[in-house]
Design a protein around this motif. Structure first.
Motif, short mmCIF file in Angstrom:
data_model
loop_
_atom_site.label_atom_id
_atom_site.label_comp_id
_atom_site.label_asym_id
_atom_site.label_seq_id
_atom_site.Cartn_x
_atom_site.Cartn_y
_atom_site.Cartn_z
N SER A 102 17.41 15.02 5.54
CA SER A 102 17.98 15.94 6.52
C SER A 102 18.66 17.15 5.87
N ASP A 103 19.13 17.01 4.62
CA ASP A 103 19.76 18.14 3.93
C ASP A 103 18.76 18.99 3.15
N GLY A 104 17.47 18.67 3.26
CA GLY A 104 16.43 19.43 2.58
C GLY A 104 16.05 18.90 1.21
N SER A 105 16.79 17.93 0.70
CA SER A 105 16.50 17.36 -0.62
C SER A 105 15.44 16.27 -0.49
N TYR A 106 14.99 15.78 -1.64
CA TYR A 106 14.00 14.70 -1.68
C TYR A 106 14.53 13.55 -2.52
N ARG A 107 14.34 12.35 -2.05
CA ARG A 107 14.61 11.17 -2.86
C ARG A 107 13.33 10.83 -3.61
N PRO A 108 13.42 9.95 -4.60
CA PRO A 108 12.19 9.54 -5.29
C PRO A 108 11.20 8.88 -4.31
N ALA A 109 9.93 9.00 -4.61
CA ALA A 109 8.90 8.42 -3.75
C ALA A 109 9.09 6.91 -3.65
N ARG A 110 8.87 6.37 -2.45
CA ARG A 110 9.01 4.92 -2.21
C ARG A 110 7.69 4.35 -1.73
N GLU A 111 7.48 3.10 -2.08
CA GLU A 111 6.27 2.39 -1.71
C GLU A 111 6.47 1.65 -0.39
N ARG A 112 5.47 1.76 0.48
CA ARG A 112 5.49 1.10 1.77
C ARG A 112 4.14 0.45 2.01
N ALA A 113 4.11 -0.56 2.89
CA ALA A 113 2.87 -1.25 3.21
C ALA A 113 2.57 -1.10 4.69
N ALA A 114 1.38 -0.64 5.01
CA ALA A 114 0.91 -0.55 6.39
C ALA A 114 0.08 -1.80 6.66
N ILE A 115 0.44 -2.52 7.71
CA ILE A 115 -0.25 -3.77 8.04
C ILE A 115 -1.09 -3.55 9.29
N TYR A 116 -2.31 -4.06 9.24
CA TYR A 116 -3.26 -3.89 10.34
C TYR A 116 -3.61 -5.25 10.94
N VAL A 117 -3.66 -5.29 12.26
CA VAL A 117 -4.07 -6.49 12.99
C VAL A 117 -5.22 -6.09 13.89
N ASP A 118 -6.30 -6.84 13.83
CA ASP A 118 -7.49 -6.58 14.64
C ASP A 118 -8.01 -5.15 14.47
N GLY A 119 -7.93 -4.63 13.24
CA GLY A 119 -8.48 -3.32 12.92
C GLY A 119 -7.60 -2.14 13.31
N ARG A 120 -6.39 -2.41 13.81
CA ARG A 120 -5.49 -1.33 14.23
C ARG A 120 -4.15 -1.44 13.51
N PHE A 121 -3.51 -0.29 13.31
CA PHE A 121 -2.20 -0.26 12.68
C PHE A 121 -1.22 -1.08 13.50
N ASP A 122 -0.46 -1.95 12.81
CA ASP A 122 0.51 -2.80 13.50
C ASP A 122 1.93 -2.40 13.16
N ARG A 123 2.23 -2.28 11.86
CA ARG A 123 3.60 -1.92 11.48
C ARG A 123 3.64 -1.44 10.03
N LEU A 124 4.75 -0.80 9.70
CA LEU A 124 4.99 -0.30 8.35
C LEU A 124 6.14 -1.11 7.77
N VAL A 125 5.90 -1.69 6.60
CA VAL A 125 6.92 -2.48 5.92
C VAL A 125 7.56 -1.58 4.87
N GLU A 126 8.86 -1.36 5.03
CA GLU A 126 9.59 -0.46 4.13
C GLU A 126 9.69 -1.00 2.70
N ASP A 127 9.96 -2.28 2.56
CA ASP A 127 10.11 -2.89 1.24
C ASP A 127 8.81 -3.61 0.90
#
Length: 148
Positions: A102-127
């Motif tokens: 929100s202040d315009g700065s950037y934090r280091p890139a973080r890894e996330r996992a997108a999980i798919y159920v029945d061929g469609r996006f279901d949720r994003l796991v932050e950790d």
């Protein structure tokens, strides 16, 4: 002569109805890891179809998920692979990016996992942790072109 309705049965019916809702029965869409509500109903099948539109679905989700989707940096994504999530076989696509704060700065890139159920996006796991171990990333330039 009118029938008299006893006052105890509506309270008993309401108590039974609330008990059914609280039990987390088959109608509740709880995610495999019990952390929240999933976006799709899970049929519980092992033969999951490949998520053909995985990139477009992630972009659409991130456009609404990120506070400021403009200016995402270091966007990379891995092809979906099958992994066991919550005891069930799912397609998982890992991505890594640095979003603008929100202040315009950037934090280091973080890894996330997108999980798919029945061929469609279901949720994003932050950790993502173990879900993304050994993922092979490729550039995902579409992330940098996101707008509000």
């Amino acid at each position: 002569m009118g029938k008299r309705i006893s006052g105890w049965w509506p309270a008993a019916a309401l108590a039974l109805l609330l008990a059914g809702c609280a039990s987390g029965g088959p109608a509740a869409f709880v995610s495999e890891d019990n952390r929240g509500i999933a976006y799709t109903g899970d049929r519980g099948v092992d033969s999951q179809p490949f998520p053909a539109n995985y990139r477009g679905e992630i972009l659409a989700y991130l456009r609404t998920y990120l506070n400021n989707p403009a200016g995402v940096r270091e966007g990379v994504m891995a092809e979906p692979v099958q992994r066991t999530v919550g005891g069930r076989l799912r397609y998982v696509s890992c991505l890594r990016y640095a979003a603008r704060e929100s202040d315009g700065s950037y934090r280091p890139a973080r890894e996330r996992a997108a999980i798919y159920v029945d061929g469609r996006f279901d949720r994003l796991v932050e950790d993502a942790g173990e879900l993304c171990a050994g993922s092979s990333y490729a550039p995902f330039p579409e992330l940098a072109s996101l707008t509000r």
